[in-house]
Design an enzyme around this catalytic site. Structure first.
Site, PDB file in Angstrom:
ATOM      1  N   ARG A  66       0.058  -3.785   5.072  1.00  0.00           N
ATOM      2  CA  ARG A  66       0.550  -3.119   3.865  1.00  0.00           C
ATOM      3  C   ARG A  66       2.049  -3.311   3.668  1.00  0.00           C
ATOM      4  O   ARG A  66       2.557  -3.204   2.549  1.00  0.00           O
ATOM      5  CB  ARG A  66       0.149  -1.641   3.886  1.00  0.00           C
ATOM      6  CG  ARG A  66      -1.353  -1.461   3.696  1.00  0.00           C
ATOM      7  CD  ARG A  66      -1.758  -0.007   3.717  1.00  0.00           C
ATOM      8  NE  ARG A  66      -1.618   0.614   5.013  1.00  0.00           N
ATOM      9  CZ  ARG A  66      -2.562   0.674   5.934  1.00  0.00           C
ATOM     10  NH1 ARG A  66      -3.744   0.152   5.691  1.00  0.00           N
ATOM     11  NH2 ARG A  66      -2.367   1.248   7.098  1.00  0.00           N
ATOM     12  N   GLU A 103      -3.355   4.210  21.015  1.00  0.00           N
ATOM     13  CA  GLU A 103      -3.885   5.409  21.677  1.00  0.00           C
ATOM     14  C   GLU A 103      -4.724   4.990  22.896  1.00  0.00           C
ATOM     15  O   GLU A 103      -4.612   5.543  23.976  1.00  0.00           O
ATOM     16  CB  GLU A 103      -4.719   6.192  20.678  1.00  0.00           C
ATOM     17  CG  GLU A 103      -4.901   7.628  21.079  1.00  0.00           C
ATOM     18  CD  GLU A 103      -5.685   8.385  20.030  1.00  0.00           C
ATOM     19  OE1 GLU A 103      -5.868   7.867  18.922  1.00  0.00           O
ATOM     20  OE2 GLU A 103      -6.121   9.499  20.372  1.00  0.00           O
TER      21      GLU A 103
HETATM   22  P1  AMP Z   1       2.456   3.537  14.473  1.00  0.00           P
HETATM   23  O1  AMP Z   1       2.598   2.253  15.238  1.00  0.00           O
HETATM   24  O2  AMP Z   1       1.764   4.623  15.258  1.00  0.00           O
HETATM   25  O3  AMP Z   1       3.777   4.000  13.885  1.00  0.00           O
HETATM   26  O4  AMP Z   1       1.472   3.253  13.269  1.00  0.00           O
HETATM   27  C1  AMP Z   1       1.930   2.636  12.122  1.00  0.00           C
HETATM   28  C2  AMP Z   1       0.926   1.660  11.559  1.00  0.00           C
HETATM   29  O5  AMP Z   1      -0.386   2.217  11.507  1.00  0.00           O
HETATM   30  C3  AMP Z   1       1.307   1.303  10.137  1.00  0.00           C
HETATM   31  O6  AMP Z   1       1.083  -0.081   9.929  1.00  0.00           O
HETATM   32  C4  AMP Z   1       0.426   2.178   9.280  1.00  0.00           C
HETATM   33  O7  AMP Z   1       0.012   1.480   8.130  1.00  0.00           O
HETATM   34  C5  AMP Z   1      -0.759   2.554  10.174  1.00  0.00           C
HETATM   35  N1  AMP Z   1      -1.048   4.005  10.168  1.00  0.00           N
HETATM   36  C6  AMP Z   1      -0.867   4.858  11.210  1.00  0.00           C
HETATM   37  N2  AMP Z   1      -1.235   6.113  10.888  1.00  0.00           N
HETATM   38  C7  AMP Z   1      -1.651   6.069   9.602  1.00  0.00           C
HETATM   39  C8  AMP Z   1      -2.139   7.059   8.667  1.00  0.00           C
HETATM   40  N3  AMP Z   1      -2.270   8.355   8.996  1.00  0.00           N
HETATM   41  N4  AMP Z   1      -2.446   6.661   7.418  1.00  0.00           N
HETATM   42  C9  AMP Z   1      -2.297   5.346   7.066  1.00  0.00           C
HETATM   43  N5  AMP Z   1      -1.856   4.378   7.889  1.00  0.00           N
HETATM   44  C10 AMP Z   1      -1.531   4.721   9.143  1.00  0.00           C
END
Ligand code: AMP
Length: 182
Positions: A66, A103
């Site tokens: 995205r 996770e």
């Molecule tokens: P992180 O590495 O945990 O910061 O996760 C970020 C990535 O996961 C991004 O590319 C987001 O598009 C996706 N992502 C994580 N949590 C969500 C959520 N609650 N809603 C939409 N996309 C998420």
């Protein structure tokens, strides 16, 4: 153009919350309803264009997938190049990769080794739709810096403020979130 409270509300209202997707307990922030809303998408992109026109950027790097949508549009508005940071195994030329924790288990993202080589010490803005734990963005900023370019800021449409992602990433680069949600 700083965003008025009303503009922020228009953007926030355009993002749809999907409960328990892709699994129970997650509220998925669906930005497809921002993209097909010309008012919200327009306000957002005008704001980002205004913010970053004074940053002297050479490239925007978007995170799979995205981050490509916002990043490629913004790069065109700023008249600079766009670089995709992709999930492992998708880029065809020589890459460097960086693993990050999920996770359960690990994932890896990659960038072409020569992606920023058109400009010496290139100034790069990293962009994605959302920062949660910050794992993906941290790995992406590391990759940008490993190529010899410099990640000058990481930009997200949404930051989940109940997690430590923004705080952790701030140790590596400046961080800007258009909206923070809890
Ligand atoms: P992180 O590495 O945990 O910061 O996760 C970020 C990535 O996961 C991004 O590319 C987001 O598009 C996706 N992502 C994580 N949590 C969500 C959520 N609650 N809603 C939409 N996309 C998420």
């Amino acid at each position: 153009m700083t965003l008025s409270a009303n503009d922020k509300q228009i953007i926030e209202n355009s993002i749809r919350n999907i409960k328990d997707f892709p699994k129970e307990g997650i509220i998925f922030k669906d930005i497809t309803t921002l993209l097909n809303n010309k008012e919200a998408y327009g306000i957002l992109m005008k704001h980002l264009h205004h913010r970053y026109s004074s940053y002297n950027l050479d490239y925007i790097a978007g995170i799979d997938a995205r981050g490509f949508i916002f990043g490629a549009a913004l790069a065109q508005m700023l008249g600079i190049g766009f670089v995709p940071i992709r999930k492992k195994g998708k880029l065809p030329y020589t890459t460097i990769g960086e693993k990050y924790a999920l996770e359960y288990g690990v994932d890896e993202i990659e960038v072409h080794l020569d992606a920023f080589s058109g400009v010496e010490n290139a100034r790069v803005l990293l962009i994605d739709d959302l920062i949660a734990t910050g794992g993906t963005a941290n790995a992406a900023a590391t990759l940008v810096n490993q190529t010899g370019a410099k990640c000058v800021e990481a930009c997200f449409i949404l930051g989940l403020s109940f997690l430590d992602g923004i705080k952790n990433l701030s140790e590596k680069t400046d961080v800007y979130t258009v909206l923070e949600v809890d």
